[in-house]
Design a protein around this motif. Structure first.
Motif, PDB file in Angstrom:
ATOM      1  N   LEU A 199      -9.827   8.728  13.914  1.00 18.22           N
ATOM      2  CA  LEU A 199      -9.373   9.933  13.231  1.00 18.22           C
ATOM      3  C   LEU A 199      -9.653  11.137  14.122  1.00 18.22           C
ATOM      4  O   LEU A 199     -10.791  11.368  14.529  1.00 18.22           O
ATOM      5  CB  LEU A 199     -10.080  10.104  11.890  1.00 18.22           C
ATOM      6  CG  LEU A 199      -9.987   8.939  10.900  1.00 18.22           C
ATOM      7  CD1 LEU A 199     -10.575   9.350   9.559  1.00 18.22           C
ATOM      8  CD2 LEU A 199      -8.550   8.464  10.734  1.00 18.22           C
ATOM      9  N   ASP A 200      -8.630  11.900  14.410  1.00 11.29           N
ATOM     10  CA  ASP A 200      -8.774  13.076  15.260  1.00 11.29           C
ATOM     11  C   ASP A 200      -9.326  14.224  14.416  1.00 11.29           C
ATOM     12  O   ASP A 200      -8.604  15.144  14.045  1.00 11.29           O
ATOM     13  CB  ASP A 200      -7.419  13.445  15.854  1.00 11.29           C
ATOM     14  CG  ASP A 200      -7.493  14.664  16.760  1.00 11.29           C
ATOM     15  OD1 ASP A 200      -8.588  14.931  17.279  1.00 11.29           O
ATOM     16  OD2 ASP A 200      -6.470  15.336  16.929  1.00 11.29           O
ATOM     17  N   THR A 201     -10.600  14.154  14.094  1.00 12.90           N
ATOM     18  CA  THR A 201     -11.192  15.123  13.172  1.00 12.90           C
ATOM     19  C   THR A 201     -11.459  16.478  13.808  1.00 12.90           C
ATOM     20  O   THR A 201     -11.442  17.502  13.134  1.00 12.90           O
ATOM     21  CB  THR A 201     -12.519  14.580  12.618  1.00 12.90           C
ATOM     22  OG1 THR A 201     -13.338  14.164  13.711  1.00 12.90           O
ATOM     23  CG2 THR A 201     -12.269  13.398  11.719  1.00 12.90           C
ATOM     24  N   ASN A 202     -11.715  16.512  15.102  1.00 16.39           N
ATOM     25  CA  ASN A 202     -12.116  17.780  15.727  1.00 16.39           C
ATOM     26  C   ASN A 202     -11.017  18.842  15.693  1.00 16.39           C
ATOM     27  O   ASN A 202     -11.275  19.999  15.415  1.00 16.39           O
ATOM     28  CB  ASN A 202     -12.533  17.539  17.176  1.00 16.39           C
ATOM     29  CG  ASN A 202     -13.892  16.855  17.248  1.00 16.39           C
ATOM     30  OD1 ASN A 202     -14.764  17.143  16.463  1.00 16.39           O
ATOM     31  ND2 ASN A 202     -14.039  15.940  18.192  1.00 16.39           N
ATOM     32  N   SER A 203      -9.770  18.439  15.962  1.00 20.16           N
ATOM     33  CA  SER A 203      -8.711  19.426  16.105  1.00 20.16           C
ATOM     34  C   SER A 203      -8.361  20.096  14.783  1.00 20.16           C
ATOM     35  O   SER A 203      -7.920  21.234  14.764  1.00 20.16           O
ATOM     36  CB  SER A 203      -7.453  18.776  16.694  1.00 20.16           C
ATOM     37  OG  SER A 203      -6.942  17.804  15.806  1.00 20.16           O
ATOM     38  N   PHE A 204      -8.532  19.409  13.682  1.00 22.31           N
ATOM     39  CA  PHE A 204      -8.110  19.971  12.399  1.00 22.31           C
ATOM     40  C   PHE A 204      -9.277  20.474  11.569  1.00 22.31           C
ATOM     41  O   PHE A 204      -9.263  21.566  11.042  1.00 22.31           O
ATOM     42  CB  PHE A 204      -7.314  18.914  11.617  1.00 22.31           C
ATOM     43  CG  PHE A 204      -6.571  19.468  10.435  1.00 22.31           C
ATOM     44  CD1 PHE A 204      -5.278  19.931  10.573  1.00 22.31           C
ATOM     45  CD2 PHE A 204      -7.166  19.531   9.182  1.00 22.31           C
ATOM     46  CE1 PHE A 204      -4.587  20.457   9.489  1.00 22.31           C
ATOM     47  CE2 PHE A 204      -6.493  20.048   8.091  1.00 22.31           C
ATOM     48  CZ  PHE A 204      -5.190  20.511   8.251  1.00 22.31           C
ATOM     49  N   TRP A 205     -10.316  19.644  11.459  1.00 18.32           N
ATOM     50  CA  TRP A 205     -11.413  19.972  10.553  1.00 18.32           C
ATOM     51  C   TRP A 205     -12.694  20.394  11.268  1.00 18.32           C
ATOM     52  O   TRP A 205     -13.644  20.828  10.635  1.00 18.32           O
ATOM     53  CB  TRP A 205     -11.744  18.738   9.692  1.00 18.32           C
ATOM     54  CG  TRP A 205     -10.689  18.413   8.694  1.00 18.32           C
ATOM     55  CD1 TRP A 205      -9.799  17.370   8.747  1.00 18.32           C
ATOM     56  CD2 TRP A 205     -10.398  19.091   7.475  1.00 18.32           C
ATOM     57  NE1 TRP A 205      -8.985  17.376   7.656  1.00 18.32           N
ATOM     58  CE2 TRP A 205      -9.330  18.425   6.844  1.00 18.32           C
ATOM     59  CE3 TRP A 205     -10.933  20.224   6.847  1.00 18.32           C
ATOM     60  CZ2 TRP A 205      -8.794  18.828   5.636  1.00 18.32           C
ATOM     61  CZ3 TRP A 205     -10.398  20.633   5.631  1.00 18.32           C
ATOM     62  CH2 TRP A 205      -9.343  19.940   5.046  1.00 18.32           C
ATOM     63  N   HIS A 206     -12.744  20.210  12.587  1.00 23.12           N
ATOM     64  CA  HIS A 206     -14.001  20.430  13.315  1.00 23.12           C
ATOM     65  C   HIS A 206     -15.104  19.594  12.648  1.00 23.12           C
ATOM     66  O   HIS A 206     -16.191  20.074  12.359  1.00 23.12           O
ATOM     67  CB  HIS A 206     -14.365  21.921  13.333  1.00 23.12           C
ATOM     68  CG  HIS A 206     -13.267  22.778  13.887  1.00 23.12           C
ATOM     69  ND1 HIS A 206     -12.923  22.739  15.224  1.00 23.12           N
ATOM     70  CD2 HIS A 206     -12.425  23.656  13.296  1.00 23.12           C
ATOM     71  CE1 HIS A 206     -11.913  23.587  15.428  1.00 23.12           C
ATOM     72  NE2 HIS A 206     -11.599  24.139  14.286  1.00 23.12           N
ATOM     73  N   ASP A 207     -14.771  18.349  12.423  1.00 26.28           N
ATOM     74  CA  ASP A 207     -15.619  17.429  11.663  1.00 26.28           C
ATOM     75  C   ASP A 207     -15.613  16.108  12.421  1.00 26.28           C
ATOM     76  O   ASP A 207     -14.560  15.597  12.774  1.00 26.28           O
ATOM     77  CB  ASP A 207     -15.024  17.268  10.261  1.00 26.28           C
ATOM     78  CG  ASP A 207     -15.763  16.269   9.378  1.00 26.28           C
ATOM     79  OD1 ASP A 207     -16.369  15.336   9.919  1.00 26.28           O
ATOM     80  OD2 ASP A 207     -15.711  16.414   8.149  1.00 26.28           O
ATOM     81  N   GLU A 208     -16.770  15.542  12.677  1.00 26.09           N
ATOM     82  CA  GLU A 208     -16.845  14.318  13.473  1.00 26.09           C
ATOM     83  C   GLU A 208     -17.146  13.087  12.629  1.00 26.09           C
ATOM     84  O   GLU A 208     -17.643  12.088  13.139  1.00 26.09           O
ATOM     85  CB  GLU A 208     -17.911  14.489  14.566  1.00 26.09           C
ATOM     86  CG  GLU A 208     -17.581  15.615  15.552  1.00 26.09           C
ATOM     87  CD  GLU A 208     -18.608  15.745  16.654  1.00 26.09           C
ATOM     88  OE1 GLU A 208     -19.613  15.008  16.605  1.00 26.09           O
ATOM     89  OE2 GLU A 208     -18.411  16.578  17.548  1.00 26.09           O
ATOM     90  N   SER A 209     -16.831  13.146  11.339  1.00 28.18           N
ATOM     91  CA  SER A 209     -17.119  12.012  10.443  1.00 28.18           C
ATOM     92  C   SER A 209     -16.419  10.746  10.905  1.00 28.18           C
ATOM     93  O   SER A 209     -17.003   9.669  10.954  1.00 28.18           O
ATOM     94  CB  SER A 209     -16.695  12.352   9.008  1.00 28.18           C
ATOM     95  OG  SER A 209     -17.350  13.492   8.546  1.00 28.18           O
ATOM     96  N   GLY A 210     -15.134  10.854  11.223  1.00 29.73           N
ATOM     97  CA  GLY A 210     -14.372   9.691  11.648  1.00 29.73           C
ATOM     98  C   GLY A 210     -14.140   8.705  10.512  1.00 29.73           C
ATOM     99  O   GLY A 210     -14.519   8.934   9.353  1.00 29.73           O
TER     100      GLY A 210
END
Length: 529
Positions: A129-140
């Protein structure tokens, strides 16, 4: 299969906590443990024709219920021969994907990745899951979804690995590197069976990035469409802390009866995308124009024209006027699923004056709730609360994957009422009111709003998405007129399990014969099924 479900229900009754609805939440989605169980609750609805309500005798209280099913029920089980996934030695290679966008765009991409792996007879690596670009979230994936449940639920469909494993050849171990490919948007099945498969066979693994909207929605094979439903509505279950947080919110909201949820799409990105900026101050317009130039293709957009063709998101005040015109009163309890509304409190003030009982995931739960409602997890909580609400209202269902997926999910889980405003039909009514021509305003709004399906299944017509409406592929009837709509046999689970065990037995034999296999005990964390 039934004994397993009953045993789980008994176990849940013994647990402590906010019992009733927590059990209800899991009961609703615990069916996902058995991907081939069908939703058959009383009151499932089918409305192939639009509503025939008369404007004077409409009782909005009836909208809190689900529609009549006419014998239809949700079912994504295979209805023709469905061979199990290949054993490791027969797999064509590994498929790795990076799912970009927001939570629900990623959700659709995960469904497409599973179907692509099935098409190519490949092993799917747990999607990224590309979390950084949209949510700035590294949960994955590991931080949002129940991974073991995902793998177990799809064991009859695809082989899944946590990572691409190392390979051992002639006593030497090396890392298998995936060949990177940028797939075309809405790629047909043939692209995967030719271009992608050729590269996979050559390199042993391929990495498709980005992977948003990279498989065509229209696929002729209904079994592949049903596989999409199995992934979306059964395999993708949020982690326990997200489910628990969602249930606490729903418990609180239900203490006083019914509640509706509204996805209020009035954030900066959507307004800039739509080009609907004239209602804002000059300073706010500069912000929206700047955002649009930085993120979207340059295009001349005229506000009045955009609004008349239904491309502008509804304002909070317009949503309130719609609800009041339909007959909902100021005691109606509403859960708002939204990001930061652009324009601040002045846009919410008229809405709150009409409907003061507004809540969101930050206001309705206990103090610790906020810890679990940030980034992707926050979007997941909103998703679950909207799924379980009695009525759901999307205010912008164009490119909003959140609304599209929810409408499809609510359709699948019992034809739950969804009120979808026709923005194109409503635009001239609102514009007349703004220009002082308010005669018959509420009657005109009702004429538009009661000419809808209210969440009942209907024929999918372009540009409606499969993820919004999976009827008829993912629905069935015990006694249908059309043979293709007949529900699968009750023992489908046993048949698939037997086929699966037969193939697993073959694989065990292959492993005994192999001399170059890595010790399986050291591979447990890879969760290869």
């Amino acid at each position: 299969m039934r004994r397993g479900v009953h045993a789980e229900a008994l176990l849940l009754r013994r647990r402590r906590g906010p019992a009733r609805l927590w059990v209800a939440v899991l009961a609703l989605l615990a069916g996902t443990l058995w991907l081939f169980s069908s939703s058959s609750s009383a009151g499932l609805g089918l409305g192939l024709a639009r509503s025939s309500y008369g404007l004077q005798d409409v009782d909005v209280n009836k909208l809190w219920r689900t529609a009549d099913s006419n014998g239809w029920r949700a079912s994504s089980a295979p209805r023709t021969y469905w061979p199990p996934p290949p054993i490791e030695s027969e797999s064509n290679g590994y498929l790795r994907v990076r799912c970009n966008g927001g939570l629900n765009q990623q959700r659709s991409a995960i469904c497409n990745a599973v179907v692509a792996a099935r098409i190519m007879n490949a092993t799917l690596v747990l999607p990224e899951l590309d979390t950084n670009s949209f949510w700035h979230d590294e949960s994955g994936f590991l931080g949002i979804y129940d991974v073991l449940h995902f793998i177990k639920t799809l064991k009859y469909d695809v082989r899944i690995a946590m990572v691409i494993p190392e390979i051992t050849t002639n006593g030497k171990t090396k890392k298998l590197k995936a060949h990177q490919i940028r797939p075309p948007r809405d790629a047909p099945v043939t692209w995967y069976t030719t271009v992608a498969l050729e590269k996979m066979k050559k390199y042993g693994a391929i990495y498709l990035t980005p992977f948003s909207h990279r498989l065509a929605e229209d696929i002729d094979d209904p079994e592949l469409q049903r596989l999409r439903c199995r992934v979306n509505y059964h395999a993708l279950r949020f982690k326990p802390h997200i489910m628990k947080t969602s249930s606490e919110i729903v418990n609180k909201l239900r203490t006083e009866g019914h509640f509706m949820s509204i996805h209020l799409r009035f954030e900066m990105d959507m307004l800039a995308f739509a080009g609907c900026i004239d209602i804002f101050t000059p300073q706010e317009q500069k912000i929206l124009i700047k955002y649009r130039k930085e993120h979207f293709a340059e295009k001349e957009l005229i506000y009045r024209e955009r609004r008349l063709i239904g491309k502008c998101p509804l304002t909070p005040e317009e949503v309130g006027l719609i609800l009041r015109s339909m007959g909902f009163d100021n005691k109606t309890r509403i859960y708002l699923a939204s990001g930061d509304l652009f324009g601040g409190k002045r846009f919410m003030k008229p809405f709150k004056a009409m409907f003061p009982r507004l809540e969101n995931h930050s206001t309705v739960g206990p103090g610790k709730l906020e810890e679990n409602t940030r980034g992707l997890a926050g979007s997941a909580v909103d998703y679950m609360v909207c799924l379980l609400s009695d009525i759901f209202i999307p205010t912008y269902d164009g490119p909003s994957n959140f609304a599209n997926n929810l409408m499809g999910h609510r359709l699948y889980y019992g034809f739950r009422t969804t009120i979808t405003p026709n923005r194109k039909a409503l635009a001239p009514i609102f514009m007349d009111r703004e220009e002082g021509r308010a005669a018959r305003f509420e009657e005109r709004v009702r004429q538009v709003m009661f000419n809808t399906y209210f969440g009942g299944p209907h024929k999918r017509v372009h540009p409606e998405s499969f993820y919004t409406n999976s009827w008829p592929e993912c629905f069935c009837q015990p006694n249908p007129r059309n043979r293709a709509d007949k529900c699968p046999p009750d023992n489908i689970y046993e048949v698939l399990e037997s086929q699966f065990q037969s193939v697993e037995g073959e694989e065990d034999i292959e492993e005994v014969k192999s001399t170059n296999q890595t010790d399986s005990t050291s591979q447990i964390e890879e969760l290869v099924v």
